[in-house]
Design an enzyme around this catalytic site. Structure first.
Site, PDB file in Angstrom:
ATOM      1  N   HIS A 191       0.822  -1.228   0.000  1.00  0.00           N
ATOM      2  CA  HIS A 191       0.000   0.000   0.000  1.00  0.00           C
ATOM      3  C   HIS A 191       0.854   1.276   0.000  1.00  0.00           C
ATOM      4  O   HIS A 191       0.958   1.977   0.979  1.00  0.00           O
ATOM      5  CB  HIS A 191      -1.112   0.015   1.049  1.00  0.00           C
ATOM      6  CG  HIS A 191      -0.770  -0.420   2.452  1.00  0.00           C
ATOM      7  ND1 HIS A 191       0.284   0.094   3.139  1.00  0.00           N
ATOM      8  CD2 HIS A 191      -1.409  -1.282   3.279  1.00  0.00           C
ATOM      9  CE1 HIS A 191       0.298  -0.456   4.351  1.00  0.00           C
ATOM     10  NE2 HIS A 191      -0.708  -1.301   4.456  1.00  0.00           N
ATOM     11  N   ALA A 195       1.341   4.220   5.587  1.00  0.00           N
ATOM     12  CA  ALA A 195       2.242   3.606   6.579  1.00  0.00           C
ATOM     13  C   ALA A 195       3.681   3.554   6.087  1.00  0.00           C
ATOM     14  O   ALA A 195       4.398   2.575   6.278  1.00  0.00           O
ATOM     15  CB  ALA A 195       1.747   2.218   6.998  1.00  0.00           C
ATOM     16  N   GLY A 224      -9.622   6.864  -3.077  1.00  0.00           N
ATOM     17  CA  GLY A 224      -9.772   8.319  -2.986  1.00  0.00           C
ATOM     18  C   GLY A 224      -9.683   8.827  -1.560  1.00  0.00           C
ATOM     19  O   GLY A 224      -9.739  10.036  -1.329  1.00  0.00           O
ATOM     20  N   ASP A 249      -7.059  -3.888   0.334  1.00  0.00           N
ATOM     21  CA  ASP A 249      -6.818  -3.888   1.789  1.00  0.00           C
ATOM     22  C   ASP A 249      -8.186  -3.928   2.482  1.00  0.00           C
ATOM     23  O   ASP A 249      -8.408  -3.295   3.495  1.00  0.00           O
ATOM     24  CB  ASP A 249      -6.019  -2.643   2.207  1.00  0.00           C
ATOM     25  CG  ASP A 249      -5.369  -2.793   3.576  1.00  0.00           C
ATOM     26  OD1 ASP A 249      -5.519  -3.860   4.208  1.00  0.00           O
ATOM     27  OD2 ASP A 249      -4.740  -1.819   4.026  1.00  0.00           O
ATOM     28  N   LEU A 282      -6.641   5.577  10.233  1.00  0.00           N
ATOM     29  CA  LEU A 282      -7.270   4.954   9.064  1.00  0.00           C
ATOM     30  C   LEU A 282      -6.866   3.485   9.008  1.00  0.00           C
ATOM     31  O   LEU A 282      -5.685   3.151   9.100  1.00  0.00           O
ATOM     32  CB  LEU A 282      -6.772   5.704   7.823  1.00  0.00           C
ATOM     33  CG  LEU A 282      -7.561   5.617   6.525  1.00  0.00           C
ATOM     34  CD1 LEU A 282      -9.007   6.053   6.715  1.00  0.00           C
ATOM     35  CD2 LEU A 282      -6.876   6.466   5.452  1.00  0.00           C
TER      36      LEU A 282
END
Ligand SMILES: [Zn+2]
Length: 358
Positions: A191, A195, A224, A249, A282
């Protein structure tokens, strides 16, 4: 490309008229869907996720762990591997096919852990890796690893020697540390942007390496919310669509109303389709890959057909499955999705069998 294929007698013809047939989507990073968390490790949970994914055009996926106690993780992996190995034989479910396991953790940098519980994050250890690989019994496919941690390169090399693809993620690596990991065999980034050590022009960090190094592919959560559309465009311009892999994810809350949902040993809260852990961090997404592709095309201005490999051929290549998956070709598995003019899913076939059952 044109090729001639012998049509077997008894073949059923389906006419979808002006609709589009594309290779089925492959999700390398998904934790759950439809109220079920894959860490449950039950046939029931995998079936619920597989069925939900097929409705959205995904024909194969990697059940992905979230960092939990080692005992809990090993148990979940052992159960998932049994289900994966008996898929299509003793386990018969109409839906997306689980191809193997993605370990997200436990070797993450605590500074970039996101929602992964600090208590269960571990220093990279080949012994712990060995326990996970043994529990996976031939189904280990991807390891998320923060390459800057002490002992990480040794784990990286051990994973590579077992045929596991290593993705750099949940990482505070500098450019140099990320480059060392690539030399040691890392081929993927988890991702991208999320992170990771932030990009600064005098300290471009792991993101700088991911954007500019052609040896690695880059996962992207294209909802988004996780990544701003401008940063999506930057990634597309840097890597090209040939090296981007769209992932969801996705969490158990995907396809469900707002509320509280399980993720490994903790819960996440969903409000307005956005999923956060306690403290407001998040978490994963509630998006499906059909939506990710539409977003990616819209955010980048690339034609939908140019974006398709990001959810089909590119993930298949990363797993070394490009002869069978991610394409429509003689000899490949007939994993197909039929789309309407707005690129919504009309029908999905897994291994030539209708998987939606409308
Ligand atoms: Zn993550």
């Amino acid at each position: 490309m044109s090729s001639t294929v012998a049509i077997l007698s008894g073949t059923i013809y389906m006419d979808y008229r002006e609709r589009i047939a594309a290779p089925g989507f492959i999700d390398l990073h998904i934790h759950g869907a439809f109220g079920r968390d894959l860490m449950e490790g039950t046939e029931d949970a995998v079936a619920a996720v597989a069925t939900h994914l097929a409705r959205h055009g995904t024909t194969s996926f990697l059940p992905t762990t979230v960092t939990a106690s080692l005992e809990r993780t090993v148990e979940a992996v052992r159960r998932l591997s049994q289900i994966i190995r008996s898929w299509g034989s003793s386990v018969k479910i109409r839906g997306a096919e689980p191809l193997g396991i993605h370990f997200e953790g436990p070797f993450l940098n605590p500074e970039k852990r996101g929602v992964h519980p600090a208590a269960h994050i571990q220093r990279p250890s080949t012994e712990v890796l060995e326990r996970l690989v043994e529990a996976a019994d031939g189904t280990a496919r991807v390891l998320t690893l923060a390459p800057e941690l002490e002992g990480a390169l040794e784990v990286l090399e051990a994973a590579r020697s077992r045929g596991i693809c290593v993705g750099m993620g949940h990482s505070n690596a500098t450019c140099e540390e990320a480059e060392r990991a690539i030399l040691a065999g890392a081929t993927h980034a988890i991702h991208t942007y999320n992170a990771m050590r932030p990009f600064l022009h005098r300290d471009p960090g792991i993101i700088g390496t991911v954007l500019t190094d052609d040896r690695i592919s880059a996962e992207l959560i294209c909802d988004g919310v996780h990544v701003d559309p401008t940063a999506v465009r930057l990634l597309a311009k840097s890597k090209g669509a040939g090296r981007i892999i769209l992932v969801t994810d996705g969490l158990s809350c995907t396809g469900m109303p707002d509320g509280s949902y399980p993720l490994g040993e903790f819960t996440v809260e969903v409000t307005g389709g956005i999923c956060r852990a306690s403290g407001g961090v998040l978490a994963g997404s509630t998006m499906t890959l059909d939506a990710a592709l539409r977003n990616f095309s819209r955010f980048t201005g690339l034609a939908y057909s140019e974006c398709l490999p990001c959810a089909t051929l590119n993930p298949a290549k990363l797993l070394g499955l490009e002869k069978k998956k991610g394409k429509i070709a003689p000899g490949a598995d007939a994993d197909l999705v039929v789309l309407d003019a707005s690129h919504s899913v009309v029908e999905t076939f897994v291994g030539g069998q209708p998987a939606i059952g409308r």
